[in-house]
Every structure is written in structure tokens, then in C-alpha cells.
Design an enzyme around this catalytic site. Structure first.
Site, PDB file in Angstrom:
ATOM      1  N   HIS A 229     -28.548  40.917  64.912  1.00 39.21           N
ATOM      2  CA  HIS A 229     -29.832  41.278  64.285  1.00 39.21           C
ATOM      3  C   HIS A 229     -29.620  42.323  63.214  1.00 39.21           C
ATOM      4  O   HIS A 229     -30.116  42.215  62.091  1.00 39.21           O
ATOM      5  CB  HIS A 229     -30.800  41.796  65.350  1.00 39.21           C
ATOM      6  N   HIS A 230     -28.885  43.381  63.546  1.00 39.91           N
ATOM      7  CA  HIS A 230     -28.460  44.339  62.534  1.00 39.91           C
ATOM      8  C   HIS A 230     -27.223  45.074  63.030  1.00 39.91           C
ATOM      9  O   HIS A 230     -26.877  45.026  64.208  1.00 39.91           O
ATOM     10  CB  HIS A 230     -29.582  45.307  62.132  1.00 39.91           C
TER      11      HIS A 230
ATOM     12  N   GLN B  81     -22.076  49.798  65.978  1.00 40.96           N
ATOM     13  CA  GLN B  81     -23.195  49.424  66.833  1.00 40.96           C
ATOM     14  C   GLN B  81     -23.809  48.124  66.312  1.00 40.96           C
ATOM     15  O   GLN B  81     -24.097  48.009  65.120  1.00 40.96           O
ATOM     16  CB  GLN B  81     -24.276  50.507  66.849  1.00 40.96           C
TER      17      GLN B  81
ATOM     18  N   HIS C 282     -26.939  45.298  67.189  1.00 45.09           N
ATOM     19  CA  HIS C 282     -28.128  44.905  67.939  1.00 45.09           C
ATOM     20  C   HIS C 282     -28.145  43.379  67.997  1.00 45.09           C
ATOM     21  O   HIS C 282     -28.220  42.706  66.968  1.00 45.09           O
ATOM     22  CB  HIS C 282     -29.385  45.438  67.241  1.00 45.09           C
TER      23      HIS C 282
ATOM     24  N   HIS D  50     -35.393  48.403  56.049  1.00 41.13           N
ATOM     25  CA  HIS D  50     -35.285  47.682  57.327  1.00 41.13           C
ATOM     26  C   HIS D  50     -36.609  47.755  58.075  1.00 41.13           C
ATOM     27  O   HIS D  50     -37.157  48.831  58.312  1.00 41.13           O
ATOM     28  CB  HIS D  50     -34.184  48.268  58.205  1.00 41.13           C
TER      29      HIS D  50
ATOM     30  N   HIS E  34     -39.066  44.818  60.933  1.00 43.28           N
ATOM     31  CA  HIS E  34     -38.999  43.561  61.667  1.00 43.28           C
ATOM     32  C   HIS E  34     -40.012  42.568  61.090  1.00 43.28           C
ATOM     33  O   HIS E  34     -40.384  42.662  59.918  1.00 43.28           O
ATOM     34  CB  HIS E  34     -39.195  43.819  63.158  1.00 43.28           C
TER      35      HIS E  34
ATOM     36  N   MET F 280     -39.898  48.404  63.170  1.00 42.58           N
ATOM     37  CA  MET F 280     -39.136  49.535  62.650  1.00 42.58           C
ATOM     38  C   MET F 280     -39.589  49.826  61.237  1.00 42.58           C
ATOM     39  O   MET F 280     -40.224  48.986  60.583  1.00 42.58           O
ATOM     40  CB  MET F 280     -37.628  49.260  62.694  1.00 42.58           C
TER      41      MET F 280
END
Length: 791
Positions: free
Chosen positions: A89-90, A155, A157, A229, A231, A303
């Protein structure tokens, strides 16, 4: 060979050509190199990817880390994504000062719950099949060597679990050099932590604005790229630079969050100076949604992030900064009229943002900056490059004129190190500790080595309490751990098998030897613990969503009181959602912090009847991503409770807001707040003692941003003065979870999850006179003890 826009892949070129003709990009030279030679022959590439990660649940946040050479300084000049939107997703890349080695032992970990790293800062962000980011010539992210960035943490997601048998190796390829660059790069993040997006609403806004230079933000930065960024409900994110002297706005960024989320070049390079204000506006359209939507970590949440990439002075400039709140509503009120008008539709870009990423090697490049002048405001001196060329310090064009109905811009907000509130008002009365950029003094507590460790094999140690005899009760998880596969949403995956080990261990205060063991075959996911004046044992279980009161000595394992509904999460009067802690008044009335989902504190009568509740969500902190100051009375994971001021106040460790808030025990009315720069953005637990006129001891935890040592901090409760700090061997903790202090203030216990340890500290009799706390004599210790139990 350099390939101009439109010459690479026809349909992508056409889509990008549309984007590049937008008014905000006019006059800027966009280039998409493909197979372009490295800017310098001494560059090399390294891949940083997941080691076969297996996301098992929806909205998993997984991290892996890579150690850097502390003897070799490197500069990152290009980021090339090795990921696709149909899987990731990111993706974020952090530069970190340290990483918990216990988290790294399996190759990757659940960083949605356990945090990303210590001393972290964002270096790169990617989503929706965005192309590579090729930094301007002479600019790089500085890592390794003596920079303090000892690890890179990746990281990712994952919105959905991967198909059975599929492991993930997504990540980023970085082009690097050991040749010192002229300027270092950094990222300034404007992000909303809390917004309520009502259903069936065409436009909902979130606005953030912060003044540069007077609130710890980086000064004299040169913005050259941005990334947005949000959603599915996001329609447009806009950024502005506000000149407080001229009272003019300049649009610096505008993006559609449904397009590939690259770092797009700005129309020019913007010099942001002290007293300038950066503003971001996010706009959502919820006309197709019949429920309220909030800022959060899942794909069903929203977000609001605007990343601004900049370069600054190589030696003195700051590499990170952020803004999370609307400090100047009047600036929001005067925004340009088109601030929430979306960019023209571009179906090709939206199509490219889905599925497999077939354009990993494409990249944006930016105008050269090697001749620009970077001026930094420094105490006692300033620095200019020889023969400066100011051609990139372009004066911003005026989009609209600021008018607040007066001649004065509101004063910039000052962020004190210590905050207190009056008992009779919600308006803050600030008690500011001096900002001398020095670490807190070392408090006069020394480590009692090996206490309580020799015969104990702990699981994740989550809580610690002290009984009326001074003996120590520890709550741990045995063979069970909380990781990304433990819960499905808010509900426990395994509802059949309780922990078989004894989860409650009573240790002698002297040697730390085990006196009793209790709690086997009962608990599923232990969390909070406290003991009342009669040594009744109060615990919370976030898996069961319940709170229990056991008799002193645990009885026969039959609770005297049970609150909450077994395995059922909720927010009504009979349900909790992962409750975290308990605090019991001398009267027998008690408080429960609830917790990971509900962001509330509830007060009950001694027999378990709900009296009242208070608190609401301030938004998700996402492992320390907390920017600005949340409103008093709001929580982002109320993680632990302690009673203070002879039971007059209940204090809440507001974990993801990095602070302790205290409320009147009789009414739940907000009283005071403690928050310090040295704590950073996450504060896990706090404990109060009436000794020495009232002391608060608090322990912070791992976080994404800032170089904050994880320690116990000692605070004077009445003056809010930060007195000192301490940790094992002055090296800091790794992942502390709870703290307890004896009534006389002499002994302090801290428990950690990874490493799974219990630490004991005592006042040092040989401490030098400059230390902040004096060891109490016998009479004072007895007086302190009885003042607590008899109040």
C-alpha cells in the site's frame, strides 16, 4: 541517454505530459531519465528489501532493518522503488539511531504495535507505483559514519495478506556515494493526526500550519520536491508558503493522492526562512460513504500527509521537521479560493497507480543547485558559500493577500518543555523549563544489578506493581507475544488456548527471589497491573477485553470482580476494547484506561458500577508519528494510570501523544499536563510518589522521530520542573512498558518488552550534592509511607 517525457512508454508518457502541463508546473524543466548514467562515477547501488515477509492480516505494518557502517559515511543520491501497488500500500524508509535487536531476530517485525526504531527520521516515502527519486546534483541524505544514523529501517504497509505460500521482497534500491555532497537533504512532514470526515459530505478539510524557526522547526531550508498521501476519499492536497512579513501566500504543492505518489518537482526552489509559515490543506469527498471516517492506519481510515523534500547546510542544518496542527486559524481562513479545487482528471495516471509497477526505473530529476547559497541562522556566527548566487531564492508570486482584519500577525506559538494547567480552568498556564539544549541531569538513582533476574525466565514483561510490604508483583506473557498475527482487527485470533505459564510472579523486595507464582491457564494477552491498599490484584487482558480484581495472594484464581465481556470488544458500558490499566482510590473506587481502541478513561464505584467517563480520540500516532500538540482531554492510546496528590488526581500516560495528563479524580475535569522535548513523541507509563513533596516518574519509548534516549524521567509534580533522568548504565532502555515507584520514593522498578527484563533502581547514598533528589532519612520515609496509606 536522457529520454524526454513521452519517449519512454507511450501511454505513461502521455499521462505525464498532461501532468506536466498543469499551471503549477509551468516554467520548470521536468526530465525522465531512463538508463541514465550515474551522476558520478564513484556511485554504487544497494538493495534494501523485505526478507520474505508474510503479512497475515489486513493492514499489517511490517518493518525490517539494516545496519550501517559506523566507520564509513555514505550519501544517498537516488531512491528506486522495488515494489508494486498490488502488494504494498505504501512504503517508508527511516534513518535510525538504534533498533531493538530482539525485534530484528526474526528478520522483520510488527512495527504497527512495537514501533519502528529509536531516533528515527523519514528519508523516503513511496506509494501507488510512483517512479524513482533522483536527488539534485550535490544533494544527498547523509547516513552512517558519525552521523548518528546507524540503521536503515524499511516499513511497508500491506493492505491485504499475501496469497498462501507467497513471501514478499519489496523494498528500495538506493544509489549511494562516499563522496561528500555539498548539501544534505531532509524531509518536512505536514500531517493531520485527527479529523472527523462526516458521511455524505462533498468537501471536508484538514489544515495544518506551523511557524518556522521559533518552535524547534528547521530553519533556512530549500524546498525542491513534494509528495502527497491520502486514502480513497482524498481529492486534493495543497501546500502553501506564507510570508509573515509581506502577508502573502505562495502555492508550493498541489497533488492528487490517487496518482502515483512520487516526489514531484516544485515549480521553483523555495527558500523557507525563520518566521515563514508552512501550511497544508487536505480535502476529502465522502459522498459515497455512509459512516464517519477518521485518520488512522488502515485502508478504511484516512490519512493527510504532505511530504516536503529540501536541502540545507551540510553541517548545521536540520534533516527533519514536522507540523501536525492548525496553530493559526486566521491563515486557514484566508487561503486562496482554489485551495480545495482538484487537479484536472487524468485517468491514465490513476490507472498507472494500480496493479503491477512496470516503470520502476523512471525518475524525476531537478534543476542543479550547486551554485545556490545556503544561509543558516546560528548563534554567534553565520556561514555563506563563497561568491553566493541567489538566483534560486526567488521571491514568491502572490496568489492572494492575507487579511486578518488587523495589522498584526498572531504571535507564533511557543512550545514549552513543561506544561501545567490550573485546577479551575481549561486554559493553559505554562510553566516553562529553560531550553538550553542540554540533556537532563542524571538523577540520583543507581541500578541494582541482577536483581530479580537469576531464577526468572520472563516472557514479554508488561506490568509491575508494589504491594504494602514492598514486595514486587510482575505481570508477563509467558510463551505468548503480541505481533502482527495476534489479532484480527480488534479481536484475538486464538480464543481457545490460554497462556499455560504462571503470568504473575511475586518477588521479594530484597533479593528479587520468587515468593509465589500465579495466573497460569487463565490469561490470553496480559497488559496492565496494579495493587490496591489491601493488596488486591487488579489486571487487564487486552485479548479478553476484560478487567479483573483478584484477592490478595490471588486466592484460588477466582476473580472478586470481572468487568467487560469475554472476547468481545466494544465501547458501551459493558464492553472494553483492549483495556490497558487500572488505578484504585483509597475509597475503593477505581479508574480503567480503555485503551487501544476507545481512547477513554472510566470511573467505577467500589462494587463496579460505572460513575462517569471522559476523554476522546486525538487520532492515531502510528508508532510515534505525532506532530504538534493534541488538545487537552484527548488521547492517542491511554496506556497506563497513576494516582497523584493524595488521590485528588488521576494521571494518564497518553502514549502516542508523548505526555502525561492529569484529571480531577472526583469529576474527571482536566487539571494539568506534563510534556517535555526530552520525552520525544511516545510516553509509555508514569508513576507518582508523595515523597519529596510529590514526584512523577515517567518512561518514554521507541519512536520514529528525534534522537531521544529512552529513560526514566523525574519531574517535580507541583512546579513541573524536569529534574533529571536515568537508565541502565546511562545507555537507555530498549522498549520499556511500565514503571512503579515505592511510596517513599526510594525504589523504582521498570519492565521491558524486548529485552524481557525487570530493572530495579534505588537512590544512591553516595550521590554527589549536585544530584536532584536526596535520599530520605528513616523518619521521612515512614512519614511518606503513612501519608499515602492513610489519605
Amino acid at each position: 541517454m536522457t529520454v524526454m517525457v513521452g519517449a519512454a512508454v507511450p501511454w505513461l508518457g502521455a499521462a505525464l505530459a498532461v501532468l506536466l502541463t498543469l499551471p503549477r508546473a509551468c516554467g520548470y524543466d521536468f526530465v525522465l531519465p531512463r538508463g541514465q548514467p550515474s551522476p558520478s562515477s564513484d556511485t554504487y547501488t544497494k538493495n534494501y528489501t523485505m526478507p520474505g515477509a508474510v503479512p497475515k492480516v489486513n493492514d499489517a505494518y511490517l518493518c525490517t532493518a539494516f545496519s550501517l557502517d559506523e566507520n564509513v559515511e555514505e550519501w544517498v543520491v537516488k531512491f528506486d522503488p522495488l515494489a508494486s501497488a498490488n502488494r504494498a500500500h505504501h512504503m517508508l524508509l527511516f534513518g535510525c539511531s538504534d533498533v531493538d535487536q530482539n525485534l530484528m531476530k526474526n528478520g522483520y517485525w510488527d512495527c504497527g504495535h512495537h514501533g519502528v526504531c529509536m531516533g528515527g527520521r523519514i528519508m523516503y516515502a513511496w506509494a501507488k507505483n510512483a517512479p524513482a527519486t533522483n536527488l539534485p546534483k550535490g544533494v544527498g541524505f547523509r547516513i552512517g559514519g558519525k552521523t548518528g544514523i546507524r540503521y536503515l529501517t524499511l516499513q511497508i504497509h500491506y493492505s491485504k495478506p499475501l496469497p498462501e505460500g507467497v513471501n514478499d521482497h519489496s523494498g528500495v534500491r538506493m544509489e549511494m556515494t562516499q563522496q561528500e555532497q555539498k548539501y544534505k537533504a531532509g524531509i518536512y512532514l505536514l500531517a493531520s493526526g485527527f479529523t472527523d470526515i462526516p458521511p455524505n459530505t462533498e468537501k471536508t478539510h484538514a489544515d495544518m500550519n506551523c511557524v518556522i524557526g521559533t518552535t524547534g522547526e528547521p530553519t533556512d531550508i530549500y524546498l525542491f520536491a513534494y509528495r502527497v498521501h491520502a486514502h480513497v476519499l482524498g481529492t486534493v492536497i495543497s501546500g502553501y508558503l506564507f510570508d509573515s512579513a509581506k502577508k502573502e501566500y505562495t502555492e508550493i504543492a498541489k497533488g492528487n493522492p490517487h496518482w502515483p505518489q512520487a516526489f514531484y518537482p516544485m515549480s521553483q526552489i523555495f527558500h523557507v526562512k525563520t518566521s515563514d509559515i508552512l501550511h497544508a490543506r487536505c480535502t476529502w469527498n465522502s459522498t459515497t460513504r455512509a459512516r464517519h471516517t477518521y485518520i488512522g492506519s488502515t485502508a478504511g481510515d484516512e490519512m493527510c500527509n504532505l511530504y516536503l523534500m529540501y536541502y540545507t547546510d551540510r553541517d548545521q542544518g536540520s534533516e527533519t521537521g514536522g507540523c501536525g496542527y492548525e496553530n493559526f486559524p486566521v491563515i486557514t481562513h484566508n487561503l486562496p479560493a482554489d485551495s480545495d479545487v482538484p487537479l484536472p482528471p487524468n485517468p491514465l495516471l490513476e490507472e498507472h497507480a494500480q496493479g503491477e509497477n512496470t516503470q520502476k526505473e523512471t525518475a524525476y530529476t531537478y534543476n542543479a543547485v550547486e551554485d545556490s547559497s545556503v544561509e543558516l541562522e546560528k548563534k554567534g556566527h553565520s556561514r555563506k558559500d563563497p561568491q553566493p548566487d541567489n538566483r534560486y531564492q526567488v521571491k514568491p508570486a502572490t496568489f492572494s493577500t492575507y487579511d486578518d482584519g488587523s495589522s498584526n500577525l498572531p504571535q507564533s506559538p511557543q512550545v514549552p518543555q513543561g506544561r501545567q494547567m490550573n485546577h479551575d480552568t481549561l486554559e493553559p498556564v505554562l510553566s516553562q523549563a529553560p531550553k538550553d539544549n542540554k540533556p537532563p541531569k542524571q538523577s540520583a538513582y543507581r541500578l541494582i544489578r541482577n536483581w530479580g533476574q537469576k531464577e526468572v525466565r520472563y516472557g514479554q514483561v508488561v506490568a509491575v506493581g508494589i504491594d504494602t510490604h514492598g514486595d514486587v508483583l510482575v505481570f508477563h506473557r509467558g510463551e505468548r507475544s503480541w505481533d502482527g498475527s495476534t489479532f484480527i482487527g480488534n479481536n484475538l485470533r486464538d480464543k481457545v488456548n490460554p497462556i499455560t505459564q504462571h503470568t504473575l510472579l511475586l518477588l521479594s523486595k530484597d533479593a528479587g527471589s520468587i515468593l509465589h507464582k500465579w495466573g497460569d491457564n487463565f490469561f490470553f494477552m496480559p497488559h496492565g497491573l496494579t495493587l490496591d491498599k489491601e493488596d488486591n490484584i487488579w489486571v487487564t487482558d487486552v485479548g479478553l477485553h476484560q478487567v479483573f480484581k483478584f484477592p490478595a495472594g490471588y486466592g484460588h484464581g477466582q476473580p472478586l470482580l470481572t468487568l467487560g465481556t469475554r472476547f468481545e470488544s466494544g465501547s458501551d458500558n459493558t464492553h472494553f476494547c483492549k483495556p490497558t490499566g487500572v488505578a484504585v482510590l483509597q475509597s475503593g473506587e477505581f479508574f480503567i484506561s480503555d485503551g487501544y481502541c476507545n481512547s477513554r478513561v472510566l470511573k467505577f464505584s467500589a462494587d463496579g458500577k460505572l460513575l462517569f467517563q471522559f476523554g476522546k480520540s486525538s487520532g492515531s500516532g502510528l508508532g510515534g508519528l505525532r506532530l504538534g500538540t493534541a488538545t487537552p482531554g484527548t488521547f492517542s492510546i491511554p496506556h497506563a494510570l497513576t494516582l497523584a496528590d493524595n488521590d485528588k488526581e488521576v494521571c494518564v500516560a497518553d502514549r502516542e501523544n508523548g505526555r502525561v495528563q492529569c484529571f480531577a479524580a472526583a469529576s474527571g475535569k482536566f487539571v494539568r499536563l506534563f510534556q517535555y522535548d526530552d520525552w520525544g513523541s511516545r510516553l509509555f507509563s508514569a508513576a507518582y510518589t508523595p515523597a519529596f513533596g510529590g514526584r512523577l516518574f515517567a518512561v518514554n519509548g521507541p519512536q520514529m522521530f528525534g534522537s531521544h534516549q529512552i529513560s526514566v524521567f523525574e519531574v517535580d509534580y507541583n512546579s513541573a520542573k524536569l529534574l533529571g533522568s536515568f537508565s541502565p548504565n546511562k545507555q537507555g532502555f530498549s522498549n520499556p512498558h511500565d514503571i512503579a515507584v515505592s511510596a517513599d520514593g526510594y525504589d523504582i522498578y521498570v519492565v521491558e518488552i524486548g529485552p524481557n527484563k525487570l530493572w530495579k533502581f534505588s537512590l544512591d547514598e553516595s550521590s554527589p550534592p549536585t544530584t536532584t533528589t536526596q535520599k530520605p532519612n528513616l523518619i521521612r520515609r515512614i512519614s511518606n509511607f503513612f501519608s499515602l496509606i492513610l489519605s
